[in-house]
Structure formats: C-alpha cells, structure tokens
Design an enzyme around this catalytic site. Structure first.
Site, PDB file in Angstrom:
ATOM      1  N   GLY A  59       0.835  -1.196   0.000  1.00  0.00           N
ATOM      2  CA  GLY A  59       0.000   0.000   0.000  1.00  0.00           C
ATOM      3  C   GLY A  59       0.870   1.246   0.000  1.00  0.00           C
ATOM      4  CB  CYS A  86       5.270  -4.212   0.553  1.00  0.00           C
ATOM      5  SG  CYS A  86       6.075  -2.595   0.321  1.00  0.00           S
ATOM      6  CE1 TYR A  87       0.570   1.067   5.369  1.00  0.00           C
ATOM      7  CE2 TYR A  87      -1.072  -0.668   5.194  1.00  0.00           C
ATOM      8  CZ  TYR A  87      -0.657   0.542   5.721  1.00  0.00           C
ATOM      9  OH  TYR A  87      -1.464   1.212   6.611  1.00  0.00           O
ATOM     10  CG  HIS A 173       6.570  -5.955  -3.817  1.00  0.00           C
ATOM     11  ND1 HIS A 173       5.227  -5.786  -3.574  1.00  0.00           N
ATOM     12  CD2 HIS A 173       7.180  -4.807  -3.390  1.00  0.00           C
ATOM     13  CE1 HIS A 173       5.022  -4.594  -3.040  1.00  0.00           C
ATOM     14  NE2 HIS A 173       6.186  -3.980  -2.905  1.00  0.00           N
ATOM     15  CD  GLU A 175       3.694  -8.694  -5.028  1.00  0.00           C
ATOM     16  OE1 GLU A 175       3.412  -7.506  -4.826  1.00  0.00           O
ATOM     17  OE2 GLU A 175       4.376  -9.370  -4.222  1.00  0.00           O
ATOM     18  CG  ASP A 231     -13.823 -11.450 -22.059  1.00  0.00           C
ATOM     19  OD1 ASP A 231     -12.892 -12.257 -21.951  1.00  0.00           O
ATOM     20  OD2 ASP A 231     -13.689 -10.225 -21.895  1.00  0.00           O
ATOM     21  CE  LYS A 370      -9.507 -10.567 -21.829  1.00  0.00           C
ATOM     22  NZ  LYS A 370     -10.704 -10.382 -22.675  1.00  0.00           N
TER      23      LYS A 370
END
Length: 514
Positions: A59, A86-87, A173, A175, A231, A370
């Site tokens: 954040g 992180c945050y 991080h 990710e 989609d 997606k």
C-alpha cells in the site's frame, strides 16, 4: 452462484496497492483460488467466508500515519495463516506489537537479501537471494514471538515468521517477476502453511460452473449476446456445456467489426457447438445513426442504445426467455466499486442495459481473470483464433476512428488494421502483444506518391504489452516489422499516405484513443 465459491480460497486484503491483482493472479497460477477483498473486512466476515489463508497487500501509506489504512487487529487471532507483503508486512508487525519506523534507508528496485535464520518461506533459498523492494519505512523490531529470517541494508527485518501463530511477513514483493523465484515463496505459504492443494484448474472451474449454471437456470431459456471477443465466446460455450439447446446466441453485427470477424464468429458457433445462433446484420442502421457524430462519448451512447434495441428485437423472437448471459470478468467486478468484490452489485459489461430489464443475469466468468478464461476456452474446444483473439472494444472500430464514422473511413481503417494484424501474426508476435490495432485520425497530411502530391489520411499504429490492461507498455516491435506494416498499408490502402507508431504507456495514456 459465483465460480468456485465452495473452493478453498485465499483472501487478498487490498490496502491500495498497485499489485493486489497481481498477488491474486499469482495465487491462482499456483492453482489455488484467490479473491480480493477490502481492507475494511471484519473478523466476522472472514469467519463466515472460512478462507484457508489471508495475504495482506502492499500500500502507499505509512502505518503510523494518521489516515493510514488499517484493519481490525482481532483478525490476527482468527487462527488463519497470514502473509503480509510490503505495507502488509509492516502493518502485521505494527498490529502484533513490533516497531515500524522511517530510518531514511529507502529501498527501490533490485536488492540483495541476507538470510538470518531458519525459515519456512525461504527454505528453498541459500546464499544472498535477489528480491524486489519498494519501501521507505521498515520493520526495525519484530514483534514478540516472531523470528527475523532475512534482512537487507535498508530493512532490518526483511522477513519474519511466527510459526506457532502462522503469521508471516516479507518486506519485498514475491509476486513481481523482478523477484527471482518469488512464486516459490508464495507456494511455500500456500502449500506448507495454508495446506492448500493445487486443485483450482480449468477442469475444476468448468465442472463447478456447469453445476452452478444448471442450478440457476433449471429448464429456463437462456440468451447470450456474442460480440466476437473471447469473453462472450467462452461464456456462451460454458453455458452451452451446461444447458445445451436451452441457449440461443444472438450475434449483432453492427458493421464496426474487424475484417472477417463476423464470418468467423458465425462459423465457430455453428460448426463447433451446434448452438442456435441468430445473426443480425445491422450495419446500415448503426451507420445511419452515427452520421455527423464526432464526440466519442456520444458515439458510445448511440452504439450502446441501438445495440440494446436490436438485441431486444432479436430476443423477442426466441420466446419466453428468463436469463441473459454476460462475459463479465473479475477485473470488471473489481473496477466497478471500491468495496469487497462479493458485495459489489452486478456489473453490466454491455453498456446501456436498461434499468427495468427483467432477465436474470448469468455471469459464469465473473470470478476469473483473462488468462483463466482463455484456458477454459481451450479446454472447451474453442478454436485458437477465438480463444487468443486480442481484446476489442464493444463499439468496435467506431472508437478507433477519430471524428465522424463513415463507410469510406470504416473501409480504410478495416483494411489497414487487417494488414497490421497479418504482419504481427507473420512475425510471430500476436500472442506476445496484448493489443495491436490501427487508429484513423480526423486529419489529412501531405505526401508524395509517384510523381504526384497527395493529401490523405495518416494511420497510427498502436501496440501494447500488458497482463490485465490495468497498466500497459508500448510494444517494442522490431523495426523491420514496422517497416513492412508501414509499406504495405501505404501501398495497399487507398487514402493513406503516412503511418505513425504510438509509443505511449498506460498511464499516462490509455490503450484506446477514444
């Protein structure tokens, strides 16, 4: 019923990070269901949802700021595994009684980390692994009961663990792709701490959603509006898998599609699924209403309104219909409001749906990203050219024509766009690029062709790379490919004498021009 709502789920608590969606995606890539929820979620709501783990996102704030994003400290006592990133790492430390300070030693970018203790999350790492940092505050004292297992020059407590309470925090991080083997750290949390099994797969999603669709629809009739995009195609295929000939697909050809698109959609659904397909060719009707219109928002409203009216007319021929299928995706749900995804009202991704609509919505993809939709499309047997088709706006080429939409300008843009995509495919770049398309501006430029002076349209080529369209970067297409694109468009499309390449990222630009 939401896709996989009974599946073991990890909740990603969003503290305003740009990476919250990415964390959720990485969890799903490990074949574990994830869902993004608001930081305002209560302990009671978490108990009710019975997640197997929580991940606290990064954040923009400092945990000690007066208006800092917080959460109820009682969440730490729910006996649910928690990973703070992180945050989220700093907030976890603060709530558990540790110290977070701004020491002036900010870290941004690639950083070498020192391992300082036996670790569950970092068990497979040795030496001084590289990680990606983005912080100005740091945990300087770990809370009681926590062990510091890694540090860097700018983060005294770069990773901490309390195995007894199953609380874990990392300042970096895992990710992002910039943290090598970051996915292994997330998998350690998911598999070792949360005891998750990699069961969130295309096959399991299809099975659970087919069951949910049958439960919702029963013996009722269902209609689906096909747009030519992946989609709506996958949503229709999934519903057809569930209820067969109870489904009628309605394809409104508004005359604003890419070259060959209408024919491809019709061939796919008539040959692959033997679905009852109503193909309405309404291009003249749309062009007539767009005559003289130059404002992009007005164009969108006109197209949306006519689309719904045409769709209603076609649907009336089906009979007593009770359900409408939409290809709403999870990012649509997230972006439709700031509250927890589960409480957001139904997202209408077909612009202009009337408020008094009596049909119940069937949204089989509303819990999916997606890439998950594409994987399901492949498993259901949709052809590659449909599954991997690049995103295309609902108003079609109308919002890629700056200014008035006329038949002549449509023909020019459609031809230029077709050449662009041919060359992108020829170069083997189609799957690497999120979107590639041509834009026709409302200006003309001077040129020389042969021995004569020309005054014709330029074409702007736009191509971007992205993971989810939230952010995007301009694609580094090789010069020789750009040269072929430019040469062919200028030589083969009457009315074009210049080609430009858009090298803007998102932000500050958007992907589409209008």
């Amino acid at each position: 019923m939401t896709v996989g709502q009974n599946e073991p789920t990890v909740l990603v608590v969003d503290f305003g990070a740009q990476y919250a969606q990415l964390i959720a995606r990485r969890v799903r890539e490990a074949h574990v269901r994830s869902e993004i929820v608001s930081r305002e979620i209560t302990p009671e709501e978490i108990r009710r949802r019975r997640p197997i783990g929580l991940i606290l996102s990064g954040g923009p704030d400092s945990v000690y700021a007066e208006d800092a994003y917080r959460m109820d400290a009682a969440i730490l006592d729910l006996d649910i595994p928690i990973l703070g990133i992180c945050y989220g790492h700093q907030l976890l430390a603060d709530l558990a009684g540790g110290e977070v300070t701004n020491t002036g030693d900010a870290e941004y970018g690639n950083t070498t980390m020192d391992l300082t203790g036996d670790s569950v999350l970092l068990r497979r790492f040795s030496g001084s692994p590289a990680v990606w940092m983005s912080h100005k505050d740091q945990v300087t004292v770990a809370p009681e009961g926590f062990v510091c297992v890694a540090s860097t020059s700018g983060a005294a407590v770069a990773a901490m663990e309390n195995r007894e309470r199953r609380l874990y925090g990392v300042q970096f991080h895992p990710e992002v792709a910039h943290t090598p083997r970051g996915s292994e750290i997330l998998k350690q949390f998911l598999y070792e701490v949360c005891q998750a099994t990699p069961a969130w797969t295309s096959h399991s999603i299809i099975e659970s959603q087919v069951e949910a669709i049958r439960h919702q629809v029963g013996s009722g009739k269902v209609i689906c509006g096909l747009s030519g995009g992946v989609d709506s195609a996958v949503a229709a295929a999934l519903v057809h898998e569930a209820v067969g000939d109870q489904l009628t697909a309605i394809f409104i050809d508004h005359g604003l599609l890419r070259a060959g698109e209408a024919e491809q959609v019709e061939e796919t659904f008539r040959s692959h699924f033997v679905v009852d397909l109503i193909h309405v060719k309404a291009g003249d009707r749309f062009l007539e209403k767009l005559e003289g219109v130059t404002d992009p928002e007005q164009k969108r409203k006109i197209i949306g309104e006519i689309f719904i009216r045409v769709f209603e007319e076609a649907a009336s021929s089906v009979g007593d219909v009770g359900f409408l299928v939409q290809g709403t995706l999870y990012p649509d749900v997230i972006e439709s409001g700031s509250g927890p995804a589960a409480t957001i009202k139904t997202h209408h991704n077909v612009g202009g749906l009337p408020d008094d609509m009596t049909l119940d919505l069937v949204e089989p993809l509303r819990d999916l990203f997606k890439d998950e939709v594409r994987a399901i499309g492949e498993e259901l047997g949709l052809p590659e050219e449909i599954v991997w088709r690049q995103p295309f706006p609902g108003p079609g080429l109308a919002v890629r024509i700056i200014g008035e939409v006329t038949l002549e300008r449509l023909q020019i843009l459609r031809a230029a766009d077709s050449i662009l995509l041919q060359e992108i495919n020829r170069a083997g770049l189609y799957r690497d690029i999120w979107q590639a398309f041509a834009v026709l501006p409302a200006i003309k430029t001077v040129g020389v062709q042969g021995d004569g002076r020309t005054y014709a349209y330029p074409v702007i080529v736009r191509a971007v790379t992205s993971e989810d369209a939230m952010t995007a970067d301009w694609a580094r297409i090789p010069y020789e490919v750009l040269e072929r694109i430019s040469s062919r468009i200028i030589n083969e499309v009457p009315g074009i004498n210049r080609v430009a390449y858009d090298i803007s990222s998102k932000p500050p630009a958007t992907i589409e021009w209008e």
